[in-house]
Design a protein around this motif. Structure first.
Motif, PDB file in Angstrom:
ATOM      1  N   SER A  93       0.828  -1.199   0.000  1.00  0.00           N
ATOM      2  CA  SER A  93       0.000   0.000   0.000  1.00  0.00           C
ATOM      3  C   SER A  93       0.867   1.255   0.000  1.00  0.00           C
ATOM      4  CB  SER A  93      -0.899  -0.038   1.234  1.00  0.00           C
ATOM      5  OG  SER A  93      -1.358   1.238   1.553  1.00  0.00           O
ATOM      6  N   ARG A  94       1.930   1.239   0.815  1.00  0.00           N
ATOM      7  CA  ARG A  94       2.800   2.416   0.871  1.00  0.00           C
ATOM      8  C   ARG A  94       3.620   2.558  -0.404  1.00  0.00           C
ATOM      9  NH1 ARG A  94       4.782   1.646   7.096  1.00  0.00           N
ATOM     10  NH2 ARG A  94       2.766   2.189   8.011  1.00  0.00           N
ATOM     11  N   ASP A  95       4.056   1.410  -0.945  1.00  0.00           N
ATOM     12  CA  ASP A  95       4.819   1.483  -2.183  1.00  0.00           C
ATOM     13  C   ASP A  95       3.948   2.022  -3.306  1.00  0.00           C
ATOM     14  OD1 ASP A  95       7.403   0.917  -3.367  1.00  0.00           O
ATOM     15  OD2 ASP A  95       6.307  -0.492  -4.633  1.00  0.00           O
ATOM     16  N   ALA A  96       2.661   1.648  -3.285  1.00  0.00           N
ATOM     17  CA  ALA A  96       1.742   2.173  -4.305  1.00  0.00           C
ATOM     18  C   ALA A  96       1.692   3.688  -4.230  1.00  0.00           C
ATOM     19  CB  ALA A  96       0.344   1.588  -4.105  1.00  0.00           C
ATOM     20  N   LEU A  97       1.674   4.222  -3.005  1.00  0.00           N
ATOM     21  CA  LEU A  97       1.644   5.678  -2.836  1.00  0.00           C
ATOM     22  C   LEU A  97       2.898   6.306  -3.439  1.00  0.00           C
ATOM     23  CD1 LEU A  97       0.422   8.236  -1.405  1.00  0.00           C
ATOM     24  CD2 LEU A  97       1.996   7.730   0.446  1.00  0.00           C
ATOM     25  N   VAL A  98       4.065   5.784  -3.035  1.00  0.00           N
ATOM     26  CA  VAL A  98       5.319   6.407  -3.476  1.00  0.00           C
ATOM     27  C   VAL A  98       5.480   6.286  -4.982  1.00  0.00           C
ATOM     28  CG1 VAL A  98       7.818   6.286  -3.300  1.00  0.00           C
ATOM     29  CG2 VAL A  98       6.419   5.995  -1.258  1.00  0.00           C
ATOM     30  N   SER A  99       5.235   5.086  -5.508  1.00  0.00           N
ATOM     31  CA  SER A  99       5.524   4.901  -6.934  1.00  0.00           C
ATOM     32  C   SER A  99       4.518   5.645  -7.803  1.00  0.00           C
ATOM     33  CB  SER A  99       5.559   3.422  -7.281  1.00  0.00           C
ATOM     34  OG  SER A  99       4.365   2.816  -6.914  1.00  0.00           O
ATOM     35  N   THR A 100       3.266   5.742  -7.341  1.00  0.00           N
ATOM     36  CA  THR A 100       2.279   6.496  -8.121  1.00  0.00           C
ATOM     37  C   THR A 100       2.709   7.949  -8.269  1.00  0.00           C
ATOM     38  OG1 THR A 100       0.505   5.118  -7.323  1.00  0.00           O
ATOM     39  CG2 THR A 100      -0.107   7.252  -8.159  1.00  0.00           C
ATOM     40  N   LEU A 101       3.154   8.528  -7.136  1.00  0.00           N
ATOM     41  CA  LEU A 101       3.492   9.946  -7.185  1.00  0.00           C
ATOM     42  C   LEU A 101       4.837  10.183  -7.846  1.00  0.00           C
ATOM     43  CD1 LEU A 101       2.185  10.999  -3.696  1.00  0.00           C
ATOM     44  CD2 LEU A 101       1.081  11.211  -5.891  1.00  0.00           C
ATOM     45  N   ALA A 102       5.690   9.142  -7.903  1.00  0.00           N
ATOM     46  CA  ALA A 102       7.013   9.327  -8.497  1.00  0.00           C
ATOM     47  C   ALA A 102       6.965   9.214 -10.015  1.00  0.00           C
ATOM     48  CB  ALA A 102       7.997   8.303  -7.923  1.00  0.00           C
ATOM     49  N   GLU A 103       5.921   8.555 -10.528  1.00  0.00           N
ATOM     50  CA  GLU A 103       5.881   8.270 -11.964  1.00  0.00           C
ATOM     51  C   GLU A 103       5.818   9.547 -12.806  1.00  0.00           C
ATOM     52  OE1 GLU A 103       4.962   4.666 -12.653  1.00  0.00           O
ATOM     53  OE2 GLU A 103       3.735   4.812 -14.448  1.00  0.00           O
ATOM     54  N   GLY A 104       4.989  10.503 -12.367  1.00  0.00           N
ATOM     55  CA  GLY A 104       4.836  11.747 -13.114  1.00  0.00           C
ATOM     56  C   GLY A 104       6.148  12.497 -13.266  1.00  0.00           C
ATOM     57  N   PRO A 105       6.806  12.872 -12.128  1.00  0.00           N
ATOM     58  CA  PRO A 105       8.069  13.598 -12.257  1.00  0.00           C
ATOM     59  C   PRO A 105       9.137  12.823 -13.021  1.00  0.00           C
ATOM     60  CG  PRO A 105       7.602  13.056  -9.961  1.00  0.00           C
ATOM     61  CD  PRO A 105       6.358  12.815 -10.728  1.00  0.00           C
ATOM     62  N   LEU A 106       9.159  11.503 -12.840  1.00  0.00           N
ATOM     63  CA  LEU A 106      10.159  10.696 -13.545  1.00  0.00           C
ATOM     64  C   LEU A 106      10.008  10.880 -15.055  1.00  0.00           C
ATOM     65  CD1 LEU A 106      12.308   8.496 -13.640  1.00  0.00           C
ATOM     66  CD2 LEU A 106      10.551   6.792 -13.376  1.00  0.00           C
ATOM     67  N   LEU A 107       8.774  10.717 -15.548  1.00  0.00           N
ATOM     68  CA  LEU A 107       8.573  10.830 -16.992  1.00  0.00           C
ATOM     69  C   LEU A 107       8.754  12.269 -17.470  1.00  0.00           C
ATOM     70  CD1 LEU A 107       5.700   8.351 -17.772  1.00  0.00           C
ATOM     71  CD2 LEU A 107       7.956   8.393 -18.770  1.00  0.00           C
TER      72      LEU A 107
ATOM     73  N   LEU B  55      17.376  21.322 -13.569  1.00  0.00           N
ATOM     74  CA  LEU B  55      16.081  20.979 -12.979  1.00  0.00           C
ATOM     75  C   LEU B  55      15.779  19.494 -13.150  1.00  0.00           C
ATOM     76  CD1 LEU B  55      14.044  24.034 -14.248  1.00  0.00           C
ATOM     77  CD2 LEU B  55      14.554  23.498 -11.877  1.00  0.00           C
ATOM     78  N   ALA B  56      16.019  18.978 -14.349  1.00  0.00           N
ATOM     79  CA  ALA B  56      15.720  17.577 -14.607  1.00  0.00           C
ATOM     80  C   ALA B  56      16.614  16.676 -13.761  1.00  0.00           C
ATOM     81  CB  ALA B  56      15.902  17.259 -16.087  1.00  0.00           C
ATOM     82  N   PHE B  57      17.871  17.085 -13.587  1.00  0.00           N
ATOM     83  CA  PHE B  57      18.785  16.277 -12.773  1.00  0.00           C
ATOM     84  C   PHE B  57      18.297  16.215 -11.328  1.00  0.00           C
ATOM     85  CE2 PHE B  57      22.482  16.000  -9.929  1.00  0.00           C
ATOM     86  CZ  PHE B  57      22.974  14.769 -10.325  1.00  0.00           C
ATOM     87  N   THR B  58      17.887  17.360 -10.803  1.00  0.00           N
ATOM     88  CA  THR B  58      17.390  17.374  -9.420  1.00  0.00           C
ATOM     89  C   THR B  58      16.159  16.485  -9.292  1.00  0.00           C
ATOM     90  OG1 THR B  58      18.011  19.694  -9.533  1.00  0.00           O
ATOM     91  CG2 THR B  58      16.957  18.940  -7.512  1.00  0.00           C
ATOM     92  N   THR B  59      15.256  16.616 -10.273  1.00  0.00           N
ATOM     93  CA  THR B  59      14.053  15.779 -10.250  1.00  0.00           C
ATOM     94  C   THR B  59      14.414  14.308 -10.240  1.00  0.00           C
ATOM     95  OG1 THR B  59      12.980  17.437 -11.608  1.00  0.00           O
ATOM     96  CG2 THR B  59      11.884  15.338 -11.405  1.00  0.00           C
ATOM     97  N   LEU B  60      15.263  13.927 -11.198  1.00  0.00           N
ATOM     98  CA  LEU B  60      15.583  12.509 -11.304  1.00  0.00           C
ATOM     99  C   LEU B  60      16.325  12.027 -10.070  1.00  0.00           C
ATOM    100  CD1 LEU B  60      16.539  11.717 -14.989  1.00  0.00           C
ATOM    101  CD2 LEU B  60      14.593  10.943 -13.678  1.00  0.00           C
ATOM    102  N   GLY B  61      17.131  12.901  -9.477  1.00  0.00           N
ATOM    103  CA  GLY B  61      17.825  12.517  -8.249  1.00  0.00           C
ATOM    104  C   GLY B  61      16.829  12.185  -7.148  1.00  0.00           C
ATOM    105  N   ILE B  62      15.846  13.059  -6.959  1.00  0.00           N
ATOM    106  CA  ILE B  62      14.823  12.819  -5.931  1.00  0.00           C
ATOM    107  C   ILE B  62      14.058  11.537  -6.230  1.00  0.00           C
ATOM    108  CG2 ILE B  62      12.664  13.695  -4.981  1.00  0.00           C
ATOM    109  CD1 ILE B  62      13.722  16.505  -5.313  1.00  0.00           C
ATOM    110  N   VAL B  63      13.653  11.404  -7.513  1.00  0.00           N
ATOM    111  CA  VAL B  63      12.863  10.236  -7.879  1.00  0.00           C
ATOM    112  C   VAL B  63      13.677   8.959  -7.717  1.00  0.00           C
ATOM    113  CG1 VAL B  63      11.709   9.099  -9.795  1.00  0.00           C
ATOM    114  CG2 VAL B  63      11.345  11.506  -9.404  1.00  0.00           C
ATOM    115  N   ALA B  64      14.976   9.032  -8.052  1.00  0.00           N
ATOM    116  CA  ALA B  64      15.823   7.843  -7.922  1.00  0.00           C
ATOM    117  C   ALA B  64      15.877   7.398  -6.465  1.00  0.00           C
ATOM    118  CB  ALA B  64      17.226   8.136  -8.449  1.00  0.00           C
ATOM    119  N   LEU B  65      16.001   8.360  -5.547  1.00  0.00           N
ATOM    120  CA  LEU B  65      16.021   7.994  -4.127  1.00  0.00           C
ATOM    121  C   LEU B  65      14.710   7.312  -3.737  1.00  0.00           C
ATOM    122  CD1 LEU B  65      17.661  11.118  -2.446  1.00  0.00           C
ATOM    123  CD2 LEU B  65      18.661   8.874  -2.845  1.00  0.00           C
TER     124      LEU B  65
END
Lengths: 313, 659
Positions: free
Chosen positions: A128-142, A178-188
């Motif tokens: 359930s928690r992973d669903a939360l994190v991955s759902t919200l991470a998908e947008g910024p990642l793409l 900006l993209a690097f910072t985004t991807l860095g956060i998303v990667a974590l």
């Protein structure tokens, strides 16, 4: 020859992943004034787990045992997208970043299902928690990928790398920062590292990834842990390839390849130190602050896309 | 008459004959079997003629006798063929599934009606997508609505069911009124309602009339397609229909609206100014996001699937809007790409959504439960159904190797082409939509992990789930067939890409860029690699031991310790709390003892914000107006005669000044 190197760099990402995990662990230990385990320790852990029995709950279906194998197979096939020492990869030009991101999603899908098949409270909680994190991470990642690909005029990872190689490091635009910072956060977040998830915790209040894998044992656990290590390695390799590919072998000579490997390892070490510093200095975020953290990434990625308008001129 | 015209006639005749045959047969089993057989045979005939028209692109036209000076003719051109193909290929497994589903669930009398209406329903949808005159189209359109509400009422006539059907009929007729109006706007210039004359008249319409037609079709067909805010009927009507009918309604009937919207927006009007595109994009984005957010919180399987239909229609509208936008900025090849994405997603959604709705029917057949929180552990009890539904869930979550990914991928690629446009607005909006589609994708992944995980994995939560058994072979066969289609299209999408690209070329005058289509060549290889590595890992783990899950020191775990569907979606519910606005009601009894209560009950009611902000005030206003109008209706005959007299005088005065 290009294909051969492609295979070698894919194997490198798969086989060196536990080593990266060991190095990050060792660095973390040093920052915390501990001796720390050997950097080869993850390999012996995996070997030990592979020799054990696969324990399966009586209520579980075939999904429980299939899930770790699918997770592993998917991450290994996603490795074929990432250039390491040369700008092309096995499917670097044939598949674009969208396929890459959605391949990672297959792994996540089945890991959550496997966790829920355990029949205990922890699996569902982690899923359930992973669903939360991955759902919200998908947008910024793409969106971060979109920004970089618009600037580079190419939707494939290899195409973006080739374009970046032709640029001067000091000409790099705001879009890339900006993209690097985004991807860095998303990667974590995607790799389940601090401050989103603590890979060393077994406290039910805090665990996300560990909650999902709690019921797995033996070879199944080994495959999940290995896959997770590969995922961190892939994400770091992706950051290097998209934002600092300089040093990659332009033409294939032994010297060029050696230099490329050396440059890559130095960059990887820098990122590993970075991860270790964050993990030792930052506290894990409260579960419901994670959306805010990923919200920052989303905002940055939207800005990155808007800035492509200016960067193109 | 060519052989293909004859096949098309066969389709119409067999389905038409099946309707009275079900009623004539009485209790005779042979007659019932015969009518089912005719239905199957008819669908096969339809499938063959549709496939031929779709792949070869040669239209088939048949003329029917005119009805009171209205010409009636049916034509299968490529656009019709795609949707006719969709109708037949989904109806075939639905009919196979129904053979045992209807026998299990209804006594003979209702079963007869069910079969009769089912054939008529398929026939009416086929008429809608193949008609080439406005009259035939409207007859089919109306029939489709009426027959489907009849099918809903077969299940029973409880008050809330009738209320829901009433809302359905009301909204459908509102939509139909807009559709009729848009046809009549053509009347002055087209002098008839044949599609050919409408098409040629479209070019000479003034901008105002074009806009009016576009807006009317947007509202009229949008109501049928279930886009937000015209979606209110959808989550009410779809879940209460029998499962095979829900499969047809969600998988196929919504697509007839997509068909009609494409027919008007692209075929007749040929695109318009860029704000049309933005309007459709907004509708698509809002429907996609809100649809999946509501689906995520829905624990009733069929209602969840109904909301997810809204989401998928949203994705289709995103494709159509992108195509309109590209067309407005004069780049037909990218418009073609977006249109291909929308059309393919319509087809793919039909396959996986009917699979999932039939799957929900199979679950209720096997366990007599439809609420996710009352199920669990079904994979061990219904293994084949489980695998088929797992494939359906993978498809709808948009995972690569499954068919749901194909359309979404093409849509992503057409968004990425946004920066090629000259308009600064489109250069930013289209790439940003990637983020919207990614969020929709992430949410639908969470939604269907939850659905499959809670229903099929872990421990059974109730006795019914514990005692669930696998369903009959005909049901399983239908599910497996649809699952095989989902997987097949996901691995080899090129089969469908070629004819749909030709169709897009005819509609927008350009082929989608070929390099965009070549990406799909990598799919089978990806699948093979994953399969090989997955099987290799099996070698490393041959020893398996079954042992109880660790229970934290407790003697044993119970099913109540598992996460339920409600708890699973709790984190996302908290993040998107502003969207849901739940009304929570906590009742503590007795009231004077809040600290030592005898019973505490908790209820969470969700009325969507649309209902609150949009529909309720509208209904209140209409009721208020009706009260006011009642003053005129005295019931006294002299007063009515006075009204007639006054009207007559007014008309005469009007005529006097007219001249």
């Amino acid at each position: 020859m290009t294909v051969l190197i492609g295979v070698v760099q894919a194997l490198f990402l798969v086989l060196a992943a536990p080593l990266l995990k060991g190095i990050v662990g060792r660095l973390k230990a040093r920052f915390q004034k501990r001796q720390g385990a050997s950097i080869w320790r993850p390999y012996s852990d995996l070997l030990k787990l592979f020799r054990k029995d696969d324990l399966v709950p009586p209520t579980a279906s075939w999904v429980f045992r299939a899930a770790p194998r699918i997770v592993f197979a998917v991450i290994v096939s996603a490795v074929a997208f990432i250039p390491v020492i040369q700008s092309s990869a096995l499917v670097g030009h044939k598949g674009d970043f969208i396929l890459f991101v959605y391949l990672l999603a297959i792994g996540r899908f089945f890991l959550m299902l496997g966790a829920m098949d355990g029949g205990s409270a922890f699996g569902g909680m982690g899923a359930s928690r992973d669903a939360l994190v991955s759902t919200l991470a998908e947008g910024p990642l793409l969106l971060a990928f979109v920004a970089v690909s618009i600037v580079a005029h190419s939707p494939t990872i290899s195409g973006i790398v080739q374009w970046t190689l032709g640029q001067n490091f000091f000409d790099i635009s705001a879009v890339h920062i900006l993209a690097f910072t985004t991807l860095g956060i998303v990667a974590l977040a995607e790799a389940g590292r601090m401050p989103v998830d603590n890979p060393a915790t077994h406290l039910e209040l805090t665990m996300i990834h560990e909650g999902m894998v709690l019921e797995f044992s033996g070879p199944s656990l080994a495959l999940i842990e290995w896959a997770n290590a590969i995922r961190l390695n892939v994400l770091l390799a992706l950051l290097i390839a998209l934002f600092a590919p300089w040093g990659m072998a332009a033409e294939i000579t032994w010297g060029g390849l050696g230099l490329a490997l050396g440059a890559y390892l130095v960059k990887l070490l820098v990122l590993a130190v970075f991860v270790a510093v964050i993990e030792s200095s930052v506290a894990k975020l409260r579960m419901y602050l994670v959306p805010d953290f990923l919200g920052v990434a989303t905002a940055l990625s939207i800005l990155a896309v808007i800035f492509t308008m200016i960067a193109k001129r | 008459m060519t052989v293909w015209q004859a096949t098309f006639w066969t389709f119409l005749a067999l389905l038409g004959v099946a309707v009275p045959l079900t009623q004539l047969g009485g209790k005779s089993k042979t007659v019932r079997a015969l009518s089912t057989f005719l239905l199957l045979l008819g669908t096969l005939a339809g499938l063959s003629v549709a496939s031929r028209c779709l792949w070869q692109g040669i239209p088939v036209n048949i003329e029917l006798p005119s009805v009171a000076s209205f010409p009636v003719s049916l034509t299968i051109d490529r656009l019709s063929a795609l949707f006719f193909f969709l109708i037949c290929s989904v109806s075939l497994p639905v009919v196979i599934f129904s053979t045992s589903y209807i026998a299990h669930h209804y006594e003979a009398g209702r079963a007869r009606w069910m079969w009769a209406l089912l054939s008529l329903f398929v026939l009416s949808m086929a008429v809608v997508v193949t008609s080439s005159t406005g009259f035939a189209f409207l007859v089919g359109w109306e029939l489709m609505t009426l027959v489907s509400s009849g099918l809903i009422l077969i299940e029973g006539d409880a008050k809330d069911r009738i209320d829901n059907v009433f809302i359905y009929l009301l909204m459908m007729h509102g939509g139909a009124a807009a559709v009729v109006a848009s046809f009549f706007l053509y009347w002055p210039s087209a002098h008839g309602l044949e599609f050919t004359s409408i098409r040629s008249a479209s070019a000479n319409l003034s901008a105002g009339v074009r806009t009016a037609i576009f807006l009317l079709t947007f509202v009229g067909f949008g109501t049928k397609a279930g886009i937000i805010p015209f979606h209110l009927w959808l989550p009410r009507a779809h879940p209460i229909a029998p499962s095979p009918v829900s499969a047809l309604m969600s998988g196929v009937m919504l697509k007839t609206a997509v068909y009609a919207f494409v027919r008007f927006g692209f075929d007749f009007l040929g695109g318009g100014p860029s704000w049309w595109g933005y309007l459709v994009l907004t509708a698509g984005a809002v429907s996609g996001l809100l649809g999946i957010l509501f689906a995520l919180q829905e624990n009733d399987l069929k209602r969840m699937l109904a909301y997810s239909s809204i989401e998928n229609v949203g994705i289709i509208y995103l494709g159509l809007g992108t195509a309109l936008l590209f067309l407005a900025h004069g780049s037909p090849k990218w418009a073609a790409l977006a249109l291909v994405a929308a059309l393919l997603h319509s087809l793919n959604h039909a396959f996986f959504k009917s699979l999932l709705f039939l799957g929900a029917g199979a679950i209720s057949d096997g366990s007599h439960r439809l609420s996710q929180d009352e199920l669990g552990g079904l994979q061990k009890r219904m293994p084949m159904t489980g695998v088929a539904i797992l494939i359906g869930c993978c498809s709808i979550a948009g995972l690569p190797l499954f068919n749901g990914f194909v359309g979404e991928w093409l849509l992503f690629r057409s968004f990425l082409a946004g920066p090629n446009l000259a308009s600064a607005q489109a250069q930013v909006v289209l790439p940003l939509l990637v983020g919207v589609l990614a969020l929709i994708g992430g949410l639908s992944l969470a939604c269907f992990v939850k659905a499959y995980g809670v229903v099929f994995l872990g421990r059974p939560r109730t006795e019914q789930a514990e005692n669930a058994r696998e369903v009959s072979w005909s049901m399983r066969g239908a599910l497996i067939a649809l699952a095989a289609i989902c997987l097949g299209v996901g691995l080899f999408p090129a089969v469908l890409l070629a004819p749909v690209s030709h169709l897009a070329n005819r509609l927008v005058g350009g082929f989608p860029p070929t390099e965009e289509m070549q990406f799909f060549a990598v799919m089978p290889w990806m699948g093979a690699v994953i399969l090989v590595i997955g099987s290799l890992t099996l070698l490393a783990s041959h020893r398996k031991r079954v042992t109880a899950t660790w229970g934290c020191g407790l003697p044993s775990l119970t099913s109540r310790m598992q996460y339920t569907a409600t708890t699973f979606s709790k984190p996302l519910r908290m993040v998107f709390a502003r969207v849901y606005k739940a009304d929570r009601k906590i009742e503590i009894l007795p009231e004077d003892q809040p600290y030592s209560p005898e019973s505490v009950s908790y209820r969470s009611v969700r009325t969507t914000s649309f209902e609150r902000a949009f529909y309720r005030p509208a209904v209140e206003r209409v009721v208020g107006l009706a009260h006011w109008l009642r003053l005129m209706q005295t019931g006294n005959i002299q007063v009515y005669l006075l009204y007639i007299f006054l009207t007559l005088v007014a008309l005469l005065v009007f005529l006097r000044f007219q001249r």
